[in-house]
Motif scaffolding. Structure first.
Motif, PDB file in Angstrom:
ATOM      1  N   UNK A 178      17.383  -9.485  -4.559  1.00 10.84           N
ATOM      2  CA  UNK A 178      17.365  -8.459  -3.383  1.00 10.84           C
ATOM      3  C   UNK A 178      16.111  -7.772  -3.185  1.00 10.84           C
ATOM      4  N   UNK A 179      15.780  -6.971  -4.073  1.00  9.72           N
ATOM      5  CA  UNK A 179      14.545  -6.141  -3.986  1.00  9.72           C
ATOM      6  C   UNK A 179      13.173  -6.805  -3.746  1.00  9.72           C
ATOM      7  N   UNK A 180      13.158  -7.796  -4.291  1.00 12.53           N
ATOM      8  CA  UNK A 180      11.922  -8.714  -4.110  1.00 12.53           C
ATOM      9  C   UNK A 180      12.017  -9.096  -2.748  1.00 12.53           C
ATOM     10  N   UNK A 181      13.036  -9.626  -1.974  1.00 17.21           N
ATOM     11  CA  UNK A 181      13.178  -9.907  -0.501  1.00 17.21           C
ATOM     12  C   UNK A 181      12.756  -8.777   0.377  1.00 17.21           C
ATOM     13  N   UNK A 182      13.326  -7.545  -0.055  1.00 13.37           N
ATOM     14  CA  UNK A 182      13.151  -6.468   0.989  1.00 13.37           C
ATOM     15  C   UNK A 182      11.638  -5.468   0.768  1.00 13.37           C
ATOM     16  N   UNK A 183      11.250  -5.858  -0.412  1.00 18.03           N
ATOM     17  CA  UNK A 183      10.062  -5.146  -0.546  1.00 18.03           C
ATOM     18  C   UNK A 183       9.127  -5.116   0.586  1.00 18.03           C
ATOM     19  N   UNK A 184       8.599  -6.161   1.039  1.00 22.49           N
ATOM     20  CA  UNK A 184       7.769  -6.117   2.309  1.00 22.49           C
ATOM     21  C   UNK A 184       8.096  -5.098   3.232  1.00 22.49           C
ATOM     22  N   UNK A 185       9.423  -5.295   3.775  1.00 26.76           N
ATOM     23  CA  UNK A 185       9.864  -4.549   4.718  1.00 26.76           C
ATOM     24  C   UNK A 185       9.931  -2.957   4.284  1.00 26.76           C
ATOM     25  N   UNK A 186      10.294  -2.946   3.036  1.00 26.01           N
ATOM     26  CA  UNK A 186      10.247  -1.426   2.698  1.00 26.01           C
ATOM     27  C   UNK A 186       8.665  -0.727   2.454  1.00 26.01           C
ATOM     28  N   UNK A 187       7.896  -1.492   2.360  1.00 29.46           N
ATOM     29  CA  UNK A 187       6.464  -1.001   2.190  1.00 29.46           C
ATOM     30  C   UNK A 187       5.989  -0.610   3.524  1.00 29.46           C
ATOM     31  N   UNK A 188       6.322  -1.625   4.548  1.00 27.35           N
ATOM     32  CA  UNK A 188       5.849  -1.399   5.815  1.00 27.35           C
ATOM     33  C   UNK A 188       6.749  -0.098   6.367  1.00 27.35           C
ATOM     34  N   UNK A 189       7.790   0.056   6.336  1.00 22.14           N
ATOM     35  CA  UNK A 189       8.462   1.275   6.660  1.00 22.14           C
ATOM     36  C   UNK A 189       7.719   2.809   5.859  1.00 22.14           C
ATOM     37  N   UNK A 190       7.242   2.486   4.631  1.00 25.75           N
ATOM     38  CA  UNK A 190       6.870   3.679   3.884  1.00 25.75           C
ATOM     39  C   UNK A 190       5.438   3.962   4.579  1.00 25.75           C
ATOM     40  N   UNK A 191       4.746   2.866   4.748  1.00 25.44           N
ATOM     41  CA  UNK A 191       3.190   3.231   5.468  1.00 25.44           C
ATOM     42  C   UNK A 191       3.292   3.493   6.749  1.00 25.44           C
ATOM     43  N   UNK A 192       4.188   3.153   7.725  1.00 28.17           N
ATOM     44  CA  UNK A 192       4.008   3.230   9.004  1.00 28.17           C
ATOM     45  C   UNK A 192       4.077   4.659   9.420  1.00 28.17           C
ATOM     46  N   UNK A 193       3.412   4.846  10.526  1.00 23.64           N
ATOM     47  CA  UNK A 193       2.964   3.661  11.400  1.00 23.64           C
ATOM     48  C   UNK A 193       1.685   3.068  11.320  1.00 23.64           C
ATOM     49  N   UNK A 194       0.962   3.415   9.920  1.00 23.26           N
ATOM     50  CA  UNK A 194      -0.049   2.614   9.616  1.00 23.26           C
ATOM     51  C   UNK A 194       0.292   1.256   8.786  1.00 23.26           C
ATOM     52  N   UNK A 195      -0.666   0.354   8.883  1.00 24.75           N
ATOM     53  CA  UNK A 195      -0.613  -0.877   7.947  1.00 24.75           C
ATOM     54  C   UNK A 195      -0.567  -0.638   6.493  1.00 24.75           C
ATOM     55  N   UNK A 196      -0.009  -1.636   5.927  1.00 32.17           N
ATOM     56  CA  UNK A 196      -0.070  -1.327   4.530  1.00 32.17           C
ATOM     57  C   UNK A 196      -1.424  -1.708   4.080  1.00 32.17           C
ATOM     58  N   UNK A 197      -2.226  -0.889   3.333  1.00 40.84           N
ATOM     59  CA  UNK A 197      -3.529  -1.240   3.084  1.00 40.84           C
ATOM     60  C   UNK A 197      -3.661  -2.337   2.268  1.00 40.84           C
ATOM     61  N   UNK A 198      -5.145  -2.883   2.466  1.00 39.29           N
ATOM     62  CA  UNK A 198      -5.529  -4.118   1.693  1.00 39.29           C
ATOM     63  C   UNK A 198      -5.669  -3.853   0.345  1.00 39.29           C
ATOM     64  N   UNK A 199      -6.108  -2.492  -0.307  1.00 37.07           N
ATOM     65  CA  UNK A 199      -6.273  -2.577  -1.746  1.00 37.07           C
ATOM     66  C   UNK A 199      -4.771  -2.423  -2.182  1.00 37.07           C
ATOM     67  N   UNK A 200      -3.794  -1.688  -1.366  1.00 39.50           N
ATOM     68  CA  UNK A 200      -2.675  -1.641  -2.132  1.00 39.50           C
ATOM     69  C   UNK A 200      -2.028  -2.920  -2.376  1.00 39.50           C
ATOM     70  N   UNK A 201      -2.203  -3.861  -1.377  1.00 43.89           N
ATOM     71  CA  UNK A 201      -1.600  -5.094  -1.578  1.00 43.89           C
ATOM     72  C   UNK A 201      -2.293  -5.710  -2.465  1.00 43.89           C
ATOM     73  N   UNK A 202      -3.374  -5.687  -2.921  1.00 39.68           N
ATOM     74  CA  UNK A 202      -4.244  -6.398  -3.912  1.00 39.68           C
ATOM     75  C   UNK A 202      -3.959  -5.944  -5.383  1.00 39.68           C
ATOM     76  N   UNK A 203      -3.950  -4.329  -5.480  1.00 33.23           N
ATOM     77  CA  UNK A 203      -3.873  -3.761  -6.692  1.00 33.23           C
ATOM     78  C   UNK A 203      -2.445  -3.168  -7.145  1.00 33.23           C
ATOM     79  N   UNK A 204      -1.622  -2.957  -6.443  1.00 38.76           N
ATOM     80  CA  UNK A 204      -0.431  -2.315  -6.624  1.00 38.76           C
ATOM     81  C   UNK A 204       0.448  -3.451  -7.524  1.00 38.76           C
TER      82      UNK A 204
END
Length: 332
Positions: free
Chosen positions: A192-218
């Motif tokens: 469940x956590x894996x499924x909702x993780x993208x949505x949660x990250x978008x909410x945490x970074x909003x209104x900005x986009x999730x940074x590319x270096x975060x996607x690549x390195x976190x």
């Protein structure tokens, strides 16, 4: 019709596959993302920490938020920028990353603060500036309330300081429930956590986009391990009670404090920062426009300036960055 025994065997088989799958997943995640720092044993707890910068420079201690780990603060750029002028120590808090979280202790903000103070003593860290993001802000405050361990100042980002009606925090605390929660975190909770993780990250970074270096390195896989899910669930359950317990003591903090909060934070409302600023006698409020919960990525330069203003030599007068009004504007 299917017999009850057959249904039981099918369910047991599915659960067994999930358990084995999650154990293997955790093993692979740790092989691909090994520890990046050092370890220190304190009161029977093994803590993972990263140290950067000159050991003779003013010390700065960083704490990440719930569900996260050291890499978050590295990817944001805070660790490297602060290390140019300071001795920086960044900890995986108990249960996160590669730090242990023994179940024999209730890991309140005060309990974590007491543990970290002893660890900092062992590492020869005196009078640090303490920076905490989100749940880590409560740990920073709890260290600031320690009578026997003075700090130079606090920098708090995106913190939750006063209890409010928040059902979402309670709903996320399921994996912390004894027995049932243990079954959940080794079976369905990681999926469940894996499924909702993208949505949660978008909410945490909003209104900005999730940074590319975060996607690549976190190392998101580390956050989905059953043991880290338990720690995250416990802190979701503890957040409101901890804020309720600590709020009456905020006014006794005497060190300078900088409070950062995004005006567009969709996880923790910026009113939390405004209320804390009114309570604290030596605080500066920095409301960051067009920033969400991950304000450390949006206004890292100002956060670094705030830390450096607190780390000036004791002989020099303390330079305070002007606070901002409720609309995030600097006065004057």
């Amino acid at each position: 019709m299917l017999s009850d025994g057959f249904v039981f065997l099918v369910v047991a088989g599915i659960l067994s596959v999930l358990v084995i799958g999650n154990v293997v997943f955790s093993f692979v995640a740790e092989r691909r993302n090994p520890p990046i720092g050092n370890f220190i044993d304190c009161e029977g707890v093994r803590l993972h920490y990263l140290e950067r910068g000159d050991k003779a420079a003013p010390p700065v201690v960083l704490f990440h938020g719930n569900g996260s780990l050291i890499q978050d603060l590295i990817i944001s750029g805070l660790v490297d920028r602060l290390a140019r002028r300071n001795r920086v120590l960044c900890f995986d808090r108990p249960g996160f990353g590669y730090s242990q979280r023994p179940r024999v202790r209730i890991w309140t903000a005060t309990a974590q603060a007491a543990l970290f103070v002893k660890a900092l003593h062992h590492l020869g860290v005196r009078d640090p500036i303490v920076l905490g993001h989100s749940w880590g802000a409560l740990v920073a405050i709890a260290i600031g309330l320690q009578d026997t361990y003075p700090v130079r100042g606090l920098v708090l980002a995106s913190g939750y300081y006063f209890p409010t009606a928040r059902w979402d925090f309670w709903m996320m605390s399921g994996p912390a429930v004894p027995v049932l929660g243990d079954i959940m975190r080794y079976t369905l909770a990681p999926v469940i956590s894996w499924a909702i993780l993208p949505m949660l990250l978008r909410k945490m970074f909003a209104p900005c986009a999730v940074p590319a270096n975060f996607k690549d390195n976190f190392p998101a896989a580390l956050t989905l391990r059953p043991k880290q899910l338990r720690a995250a669930a416990e802190e979701s359950a503890f957040l409101i009670p901890e804020a309720a317990r600590l709020q009456s003591r905020y006014s006794s903090i005497r060190c300078p404090i900088h409070i950062f909060h995004g005006t567009e934070d969709h996880l923790i409302e910026s009113e939390q920062a405004r209320r804390l600023h009114k309570v604290l006698s030596r605080s500066n409020l920095h409301l960051v426009n067009d920033a969400g919960h991950m304000v450390t990525y949006v206004d890292g330069d100002t956060i670094v300036q705030a830390v450096n203003s607190l780390s000036v030599c004791l002989e020099q007068p303390l330079r305070i960055i002007p606070s901002r009004d409720e609309n995030g504007r600097s006065p004057g």
